[in-house]
Motif scaffolding. Structure first.
Motif, PDB file in Angstrom:
ATOM      1  N   LEU A  76      38.156  12.724  46.920  1.00 54.25           N
ATOM      2  CA  LEU A  76      38.017  14.187  46.964  1.00 54.25           C
ATOM      3  C   LEU A  76      39.155  14.722  47.810  1.00 54.25           C
ATOM      4  CD1 LEU A  76      36.339  16.882  46.698  1.00 54.25           C
ATOM      5  CD2 LEU A  76      35.160  16.184  48.805  1.00 54.25           C
ATOM      6  N   TRP A  77      39.878  15.723  47.310  1.00 55.78           N
ATOM      7  CA  TRP A  77      40.946  16.353  48.098  1.00 55.78           C
ATOM      8  C   TRP A  77      40.539  17.803  48.334  1.00 55.78           C
ATOM      9  CZ3 TRP A  77      46.362  14.153  48.302  1.00 55.78           C
ATOM     10  CH2 TRP A  77      47.168  14.878  49.191  1.00 55.78           C
ATOM     11  N   LEU A  78      40.316  18.143  49.594  1.00 55.34           N
ATOM     12  CA  LEU A  78      39.975  19.518  49.991  1.00 55.34           C
ATOM     13  C   LEU A  78      41.235  20.164  50.540  1.00 55.34           C
ATOM     14  CD1 LEU A  78      36.842  18.580  52.135  1.00 55.34           C
ATOM     15  CD2 LEU A  78      36.832  19.383  49.769  1.00 55.34           C
ATOM     16  N   HIS A  79      41.409  21.451  50.298  1.00 53.29           N
ATOM     17  CA  HIS A  79      42.591  22.098  50.861  1.00 53.29           C
ATOM     18  C   HIS A  79      42.331  23.581  51.106  1.00 53.29           C
ATOM     19  CE1 HIS A  79      46.707  20.616  51.646  1.00 53.29           C
ATOM     20  NE2 HIS A  79      46.968  21.908  51.750  1.00 53.29           N
ATOM     21  N   GLY A  80      42.639  24.032  52.311  1.00 57.88           N
ATOM     22  CA  GLY A  80      42.472  25.446  52.644  1.00 57.88           C
ATOM     23  C   GLY A  80      43.410  26.296  51.784  1.00 57.88           C
ATOM     24  N   GLU A  81      42.843  27.318  51.152  1.00 53.75           N
ATOM     25  CA  GLU A  81      43.666  28.182  50.282  1.00 53.75           C
ATOM     26  C   GLU A  81      44.777  28.868  51.050  1.00 53.75           C
ATOM     27  OE1 GLU A  81      40.622  29.505  46.695  1.00 53.75           O
ATOM     28  OE2 GLU A  81      41.028  30.930  48.301  1.00 53.75           O
ATOM     29  N   GLN A  82      44.542  29.070  52.364  1.00 56.48           N
ATOM     30  CA  GLN A  82      45.543  29.800  53.158  1.00 56.48           C
ATOM     31  C   GLN A  82      46.324  28.867  54.096  1.00 56.48           C
ATOM     32  OE1 GLN A  82      42.825  32.517  55.021  1.00 56.48           O
ATOM     33  NE2 GLN A  82      42.448  33.655  53.133  1.00 56.48           N
ATOM     34  N   ASP A  83      46.377  27.585  53.750  1.00 54.86           N
ATOM     35  CA  ASP A  83      47.110  26.631  54.596  1.00 54.86           C
ATOM     36  C   ASP A  83      48.602  26.969  54.569  1.00 54.86           C
ATOM     37  OD1 ASP A  83      48.311  24.446  55.846  1.00 54.86           O
ATOM     38  OD2 ASP A  83      46.886  23.006  55.034  1.00 54.86           O
TER      39      ASP A  83
END
Ligand code: MLT
Length: 252
Positions: free
Chosen positions: A197-204
């Motif tokens: 699973l790869w999670l990523h903040g939209e505002q990173d």
């Protein structure tokens, strides 16, 4: 070295590795929120939090991964779901390279596979020097706000600042150099054959989401979840969304 860790819950182990310059507290909302389905274990990497190191120097992502593997062995855990955020992802890649039999599944968050560019490597040298010369509070003033999304919850802002200032400057400087020298993990992506699973903040702002999506696509069958209302530290900025995505993945 075996590591200090926070443990809660029962069932299969979920091992969580923090980013830079953080400690196990970066994963506390997940330790609390997923304890009904996993034995949640959030480690303090060498030199961080309660994993004290008298003489911090010559760190490497490989050494951090070996510490994680030694800690699992010490706990009697053969295999764990392994989660790593940012630098924790670099350590998770090293764990995969060196101890993959210990990895049941991978959860990567706001990390990247590519090594540092020449410019980024020079930035690490400057960061290490600034940390030693000026301390962690000053380092936080420059970097802290860039880590966060547009409207971070006050408790996330506070915890991030606390973790910065609680990190020993000598440790943070040694870790900056270790990240400078980490190997490129791009070729490893295609070898990952456990559920991912790869999670990523939209505002990173530190690691833009589009590049992360491309890396996740190189992992066979990986699931990618964009976390809204979060920058580089979604575990604290939008814990509910992270916990929901992790729960769905871990129970699938
Ligand atoms: C982190 O959050 O661990 C750092 O942003 C990683 C890095 O500086 O490469």
């Amino acid at each position: 070295m075996t590591l200090a860790y926070e443990e809660r819950g029962s069932g299969p182990a979920l091992l969580m590795i923090h980013g830079f310059p953080f400690d196990r507290r970066q994963w506390f909302p997940q330790v609390a929120g997923l304890a009904d389905i996993r034995t949640c274990v959030a480690v303090d990497l060498r030199g961080h939090g309660l994993s004290l190191d008298e003489e911090p120097r010559d760190y490497s992502m490989d050494q951090f991964a070996d510490d994680v593997a030694a800690t699992l062995q010490d706990m009697g855990v053969d295999q764990a779901d392994v989660a790593g955020l940012s630098m924790g992802g670099y350590v998770a890649f090293a764990l995969w390279r060196r101890h993959r039999a210990r990895v049941r599944s991978l959860i990567l968050s706001d990390t990247k596979a590519e090594a540092d560019s020449d410019e980024a490597r020079a930035g690490r040298d400057a960061a290490a020097k600034a940390i030693l010369d000026e301390g962690m509070a000053k380092f936080h003033t420059g970097l802290g706000p860039k880590l966060l999304g547009d409207e971070p919850p006050p408790e996330a802002v506070e915890r991030i600042e606390q973790m910065f200032v609680d990190t020993e400057p000598a440790v943070a400087a040694a870790v900056a150099i270790a990240m400078r020298d980490r190997p490129d993990a791009t070729a490893d992506l295609g070898t990952i054959d456990v559920p991912t699973l790869w999670l990523h903040g939209e505002q990173d702002k530190i690691m833009p989401i589009d590049a992360a999506r491309t890396s996740a696509e190189a992992i066979a069958g990986a699931r990618f979840v964009a976390i809204p209302k979060a920058g580089h530290v979604p575990t604290l900025e939008n814990a509910d969304a992270v916990n929901a995505a992790m729960r769905e993945f871990l129970t699938a």
